[in-house]
Each structure stands twice: as structure tokens, then as C-alpha cells.
Design a protein around this motif. Structure first.
Motif, mmCIF file in Angstrom:
data_model
loop_
_atom_site.group_PDB
_atom_site.id
_atom_site.type_symbol
_atom_site.label_atom_id
_atom_site.label_comp_id
_atom_site.label_asym_id
_atom_site.label_seq_id
_atom_site.Cartn_x
_atom_site.Cartn_y
_atom_site.Cartn_z
ATOM 1 N N GLN A 20 -56.054 61.964 52.106
ATOM 2 C CA GLN A 20 -56.150 62.178 53.551
ATOM 3 C C GLN A 20 -57.566 62.524 53.991
ATOM 4 O O GLN A 20 -57.975 62.195 55.116
ATOM 5 N N ALA A 39 -53.676 58.670 58.335
ATOM 6 C CA ALA A 39 -53.868 60.121 58.404
ATOM 7 C C ALA A 39 -52.568 60.833 58.764
ATOM 8 O O ALA A 39 -52.241 61.874 58.169
ATOM 9 N N ALA A 42 -49.911 60.825 55.918
ATOM 10 C CA ALA A 42 -50.425 61.658 54.820
ATOM 11 C C ALA A 42 -50.293 63.138 55.156
ATOM 12 O O ALA A 42 -49.924 63.960 54.300
ATOM 13 N N SER A 127 -58.569 64.449 58.805
ATOM 14 C CA SER A 127 -59.351 64.379 57.562
ATOM 15 C C SER A 127 -60.056 65.694 57.278
ATOM 16 O O SER A 127 -60.083 66.175 56.135
ATOM 17 N N ALA A 130 -57.584 68.111 56.079
ATOM 18 C CA ALA A 130 -57.258 67.844 54.671
ATOM 19 C C ALA A 130 -58.337 68.344 53.726
ATOM 20 O O ALA A 130 -58.039 68.749 52.595
#
Length: 682
Positions: A20, A39, A42, A127, A130
Motif C-alpha cells: 500500500q 490503495a 489494500a 500510501s 501505510a
């Protein structure tokens, strides 16, 4: 087997986090829509896997699986079920797993409810989220594995820290983590905006609800922790300026500044770089709190761990997150020009003043908290920074903020009319000053704190009422004013409620600090303590063995459920009985305890509290003297004590009302900025 499933799920969550943090970000850089869309699933998958891991650990605690080292170290077969469950996060490893669970929850919520977010902004924000998740999942897997087995397993566990075996501590950490980790979402949106190089009203409208949710959770979490310390530690106070208390208070102050700053971005397209910086600082301070609690660099009753190796790992995460984000900020910030112009005497100017006071106050707390650590690092000297420093250095900025709060709320955007502001607020100022003068005249002694604090509280409440009248158009509109008020956004109502809650807390702090009465003595059964117009009759102490059935009637303070019957009780107690009387008439029966937990060989104190809206009568049973039947007894009368936590609850309710505003539940604002066309990957 369930434990191994949890460990495997946590490992998979780490792998998903790595995916991710790279694929959607690369897709956003190249404009590939199909890569960016990975994204959301995930993020959902990462939350699901982390949830499985947390459920597996909770199951191990519930069934007392002592083959798991963490359970054997922090649980016991005789522990009540509530504390078996809360024992899951009442330790370093489990609390970090809860931390990551909440982190992935926020990412999953953005994935689920952010359908109207621009695709590139959503992909970049998830992101970044993550990246944080991957760092802390690596920290858990490599340094703090909660699923480690213990061979051979013991017959019983070592029990949970007795101080944590309390309903307040069962709910206090989850609320704090919701606040700490909620600020990660604001951070992720800020970094995504820096990468994208664009901040506008739509961005601010997306950041505000996540910041507000975190601020609400922090408010309630801090209040729960404060009330726990008040009744559980038996010291009679509600705030100690403890390093870990400060660690939660600093992000609360910056989050409050961020909420107000984002309003200026949304309404006037100004303060863009400052708002981004506040989002970075708020989450960085959350990481500082995590470091303080788990590194052992500062001593606190709240600390979870003292392992330097773990502290170094968290310090590395803190350094990368803070230095990296500030470097990106320094590179991108010059390109984010403010569009809106305004005069200093305006709503924008008042919000800048608000931000300045909150930021400086947070800096004072930061300096006082870390000064002992810095001094010891420099020359090895050990110093302590306590309440006198914080009271003198922190309070003036809060007073200046509270004085300006009603003024700023009633000012117009862009340019305010000084005469109009004064004409609206003069009667509120006069009533507040009159109240302060009356209190000054009636009180015994010359303490300024109570008159000033209660006058400031009245000023904030009356200022909200003035703004309410102004928005209704009274008296010009008559009954039509109610129709105008009913059409106001919920965010406005939430603001008034939250400001009023802050005023209630300020009044409680001022009254309890200035007017508290205290009596400390050795008392024998039959002795009478005269304090604050009350008589506290010491009736004696009963020793209650482990597991022995015992019926207590009219014990007060909600203790009946704990003391009725012996089943599920994992402590012995000396139960002190007191009769609270006024004017010869009994007001309440109070029970103060000295508990002893034999497994951990640790004593705790349970204060007896008779509480109403005007005062708390607070009694603590100390140690028995070596000769005779005398006991150390401390008694207090605390005016308006409950207002401190009632105000925090009102602030939380105000935040929830604002959060329910439709503007923060739908993504219509995102249409204000059309997204650049995205291409599928080639």
C-alpha cells in the motif's frame, strides 16, 4: 492455533502495508488510475488482518492462555473479565497492537467513505498512512511480538498492574490512541498535499473532520485519565503535569490550533502553509508521546516499557517522520501562496491569535517536559520541572486566549468593525467583571485565581450567548430568530457547545485550586473531622480477606458492585467506614479502601468521594499505625471539582455535534477542484 493465526495475520498485514505504501504512490506519480485504486482495498485488507491479530490476542487473554508470554506476564485466572479484556492493551506489546489497529481503522474509513476524494489525493494519503503502519508493524514484529510462546507455560499468570485494574483505565488508553492515531490521518493528508503541491478549501474540508474526531477522542481520553488519577491514586489532585500527561496534552493543544487554522484555509484560502505545519507538528507530538511512554527516558506512573532498544526504534520512526516531513515542507511550502487578504482586526486575525497562544502554550509544555532529559544528556545533572513552572509559564497564555475567544467569535471575516464588536459584547463583559468582583468580595482570603477564573468562564459562556443572539438577529427578528437558528450548520452549534464546555472546565479548575480545604491527621474510630462545614465521623476499619463474601450497604461512590460478595475479587482490602454529616444530619456513608493485590505484592488506594455539582468531599484511608488503632486519614472539600470533567464531556459533545454536520459527512466539496485525468498503467 488461534495465537499462530493472529501472528500470521499480523505478518500479512505488514506485507499489505508495504504494498500500500508503494504501488498507489507510484501510480499517483505516473497518473495511473488502476494503480491508484489499489490503495482503498489494500487499506481495508490491512485493517481486516490487523483486526484478526488483535482478536486472537484478546481471545488468549479471555481464556487465560498462559502459554503466551504476554498473557502469563499480564493476566491471572482470578482477574475479573473486564480486566482480562482490558489486559490485552494494558501492556506494551498489546497496546502497540491496539495502536496499529486504530491506525489501520482510520485508513479503512478513508477508503470506505472517501469515494468523492480526488483519486490522486486519496492514493497519496493512504500510501502515507501505510508508511506509518508499516513502521509500527515492523516495530511490533521485530521488537515487541505479542504472540511469543512461553515453554513450559506456568499454572497461573503474574496478573495485571493493579493500578490498571480499574474501569477508567480500561477505557482511557483506547480513547487516547484514537486521538493520537487520528492525528496520523491529518498528517497523511498534509503530506499528500505537499507531494501534490496544492492546498485548497476542499482539502481543508477533508482534513477538519479527521482532526476533529482525533481532538474529541483526546479530550475524552485525557479527562478519563485525569479522573482515574483523582480517585484511584488517592493523592487528591486531578493533574500533576506528569510527563505522560503532558505527552497527551501537547497534541491536544496543537490539534485545537489545527482545527481553527483549517477554518481559515476553508473560508478564506489563507494560512495554508501554517495549517500544513500544524498537521505535521500534531502527529509528531503524538510520536513524541509514544516515545516517552515506551523508552524509559522519563519516569511516570503511566509508562508501559523501559527497554532502551525499543526506545531507539521508536526514536528512529519519530526522526524519519518528523525530519522527512519537515524537509518536504521546506521544499514545497514556498509554492503554496495565500490568496485571501484580511486586516489584523478580523475573524482571520483572531484565529491567528488563537493559533499563536495555543502553539506557544504547547511549546512551554514541551520545554518543561523535555528539559530534565536534555539537562541529563548535556551534563548528567538530574533536575525536575514541576507544577510551579507550568502554572507560571503556561497559565498567562491561556488567560490571554480565553479573554480573546468571545471577541474573535463575533468578528466579521476580512475586516471587522471595532465599534460593532464592543457594542455587542459590552454587557457580557460588564456581567463577567461584576461576577468576578462579587466573588472577590465574598471569598475569605485574597486569592485572585477563583475570581479571575470564574469571571473568564462567565465571559466565554456569555460571549457564546451574544454570538447566538447575533446570529438569530434578535430583537429585530422576534420569533423568526428561532427559524434562523434552526437553519444554522451543526458546526456552529458544536462550536458554541465546545466553548461553553471549556468555560465550565476553567471554572472548575479555578474553584478547586483556590478554595480547596484539606485536613490530614491520625484518627481513631469515633473521631470527628471538621472541614468545610462538614463533619466526617470515622466509624472504623474492617479487614476483608481475599474472596470472602461481604455485604456493604450505602457505601457510596459506586463501590457496592465491587464489594458485594467475594467472587471475582483478586485483592484483600482494609475498608474504612466514614459518616458524612452536616448540621447534625447524615449526608452520606463513605467507604475508603487500602487494597492489596497478593499476586503482584502491590497496594493501591481507593478514595471515598461524595460528589455533587457544587463540591466533592474526598476521604483517603492511609496506613495503620504500629501502636493502637489509629489510622492516617486525609480529608478534602473540593469546590466545583466535578465541573472539570463535566466541561470536558461538554466539549466532547460539542465536537460530536460539529462532526455530524453534513458538510463533513459528504464529499461534495471535493468537486470544487476537478481532478486531473488519470490514465491506466501501460
Amino acid at each position: 492455533m488461534i495465537v499462530e493465526i493472529g501472528h500470521f495475520a499480523l505478518t500479512l498485514a505488514f506485507a499489505v502495508a508495504l504494498f500500500q505504501m508503494t504501488i498507489p504512490l507510484f501510480g499517483a506519480a505516473r497518473g495511473w488510475s488502476d494503480w491508484m485504486r489499489t490503495a482503498a482495498p489494500a487499506a481495508m485488507m490491512q485493517f481486516l488482518l490487523t483486526g484478526i491479530a488483535f482478536a486472537a490476542l484478546t481471545h488468549a487473554f479471555v481464556v487465560s492462555d498462559f502459554s503466551v508470554r504476554l498473557v502469563a506476564t499480564n493476566s491471572h485466572s482470578l482477574k475479573p473479565m473486564l480486566y482480562k479484556i482490558s489486559g490485552t492493551w494494558g501492556n506494551h506489546e498489546g497496546s502497540m497492537l491496539l495502536w496499529v489497529l486504530i491506525l489501520t481503522l482510520f485508513g479503512a474509513m478513508v477508503a470506505a467513505f472517501g469515494r468523492d476524494l480526488p483519486l490522486g489525493l486519496k492514493a497519496r494519503a493512504l500510501s502515507v498512512q501505510a508508511m506509518i503502519g508499516a513502521a509500527f508493524l515492523a516495530f511490533i514484529l521485530f521488537t515487541s511480538n505479542p504472540f511469543e510462546r512461553l515453554v513450559p507455560p506456568p499454572l497461573d499468570g503474574n496478573d495485571l498492574n493493579p493500578l490498571l485494574q480499574d474501569p477508567g483505565l480500561a477505557f482511557h488508553p483506547p480513547f487516547l490512541y484514537l486521538g493520537y492515531v487520528g492525528l496520523s490521518m491529518s498528517f497523511s493528508f498534509a503530506i499528500a498535499a505537499l507531494i501534490e503541491g496544492r492546498v485548497d478549501a476542499a482539502w481543508a474540508r477533508w482534513v477538519r473532520p479527521w482532526t476533529l474526531a482525533a481532538w474529541i477522542a483526546l479530550t475524552l481520553g485525557i479527562a478519563l485519565g485525569s479522573y482515574w488519577a483523582y480517585y484511584e491514586l488517592g493523592w487528591g489532585g486531578w493533574w500533576f503535569w506528569d510527563p505522560v500527561e503532558n505527552a497527551s496534552f501537547m497534541p491536544w493543544l496543537i490539534a485545537a490550533a489545527l482545527l481553527h487554522s483549517a477554518i481559515v484555509v476553508e473560508k478564506r484560502s489563507a494560512l495554508k502553509t501554517w495549517t500544513i505545519l500544524l498537521a505535521i507538528i500534531a502527529f509528531s507530538l503524538s510520536l513524541v508521546g509514544t516515545f516517552i511512554v515506551r523508552s524509559g527516558v522519563l519516569t511516570s506512573v503511566h509508562a508501559f516499557a523501559t527497554d532502551p532498544d525499543r526506545g531507539v526504534f521508536i526514536l528512529a520512526i519519530l526522526a524519519v517522520a518528523t525530519v522527512g516531513s519537515l524537509t518536504l515542507f521546506a521544499w514545497r511550502a514556498p509554492s503554496m501562496k495565500a490568496d485571501g487578504m484580511f486586516r489584523p482586526f478580523s475573524r482571520e486575525g483572531a484565529l491567528i491569535y488563537n493559533n499563536l497562544m495555543l502553539a506557544v502554550a504547547a511549546a512551554v509544555v514541551f520545554a518543561g517536559t523535555l528539559a530534565p532529559l536534555v539537562r541529563e544528556f548535556v551534563d548528567g545533572a538530574k533536575i525536575s520541572v514541576g507544577a510551579p513552572f507550568f502554572d507560571l509559564a503556561f497559565t498567562p497564555f491561556m488567560v490571554m486566549l480565553f479573554v480573546a475567544l468571545p471577541l474573535g467569535s463575533i468578528m466579521a471575516w476580512k475586516r471587522a468593525d471595532f465599534g460593532r464588536v464592543v457594542s455587542r459584547l459590552w454587557w457580557a463583559a460588564a456581567l463577567s467583571l461584576a461576577l468576578g468582583g462579587i466573588i472577590w468580595g465574598l471569598q475569605s482570603g485574597d486569592a485572585l485565581l477563583a475570581p479571575v477564573g470564574l469571571a473568564l468562564g462567565a465571559w466565554m459562556v456569555l460571549g457564546s450567548i451574544v454570538e447566538l443572539i447575533d446570529r438569530a438577529g434578535w430583537p429585530r427578528t422576534g420569533l423568526g430568530g428561532f427559524r434562523r437558528l434552526s437553519r444554522l450548520p451543526r458546526a456552529e452549534w458544536g462550536k458554541w457547545i465546545a466553548h461553553s464546555g471549556l468555560a465550565v472546565t476553567v471554572c472548575g479548575i479555578a474553584a478547586i485550586t483556590a478554595w480547596e480545604q484539606e485536613d490530614i491527621r491520625l484518627a481513631r474510630p469515633g473521631d470527628v473531622i471538621d472541614i468545610g462545614g462538614y463533619e466526617i465521623v470515622f466509624e472504623g476499619v474492617t479487614a476483608l480477606p481475599l474472596g470472602a463474601p461481604f455485604e456493604v450497604a450505602n457505601c457510596g461512590a459506586g463501590q457496592e458492585s465491587v464489594l458485594k460478595g467475594g467472587e471475582g475479587r483478586n485483592f484483600t482490602t482494609d475498608l474504612g467506614r466514614f459518616s458524612l454529616r452536616r448540621g447534625g444530619r447524615e449526608v452520606a456513608q463513605l467507604c475508603a479502601e487500602k487494597r492489596f493485590y497478593p499476586v503482584q505484592r502491590m497496594p493501591t488506594t481507593e478514595a471515598a468521594i461524595d460528589s455533587n455539582l457544587l463540591r466533592d468531599v474526598y476521604v483517603v484511608l492511609g496506613d495503620k499505625q504500629t501502636e493502637g488503632d489509629a489510622w492516617a486519614v486525609r480529608a478534602y472539600v473540593k469546590p466545583l471539582a466535578v465541573w472539570i470533567w463535566l466541561g470536558a464531556l461538554i466539549m466532547g459533545v460539542g465536537g460530536m455535534v460539529s462532526l455530524s454536520d453534513r458538510r463533513y459527512r459528504v464529499g461534495a466539496a471535493a468537486k470544487a477542484r476537478p481532478a486531473a485525468p488519470a490514465l491506466p498503467a501501460e
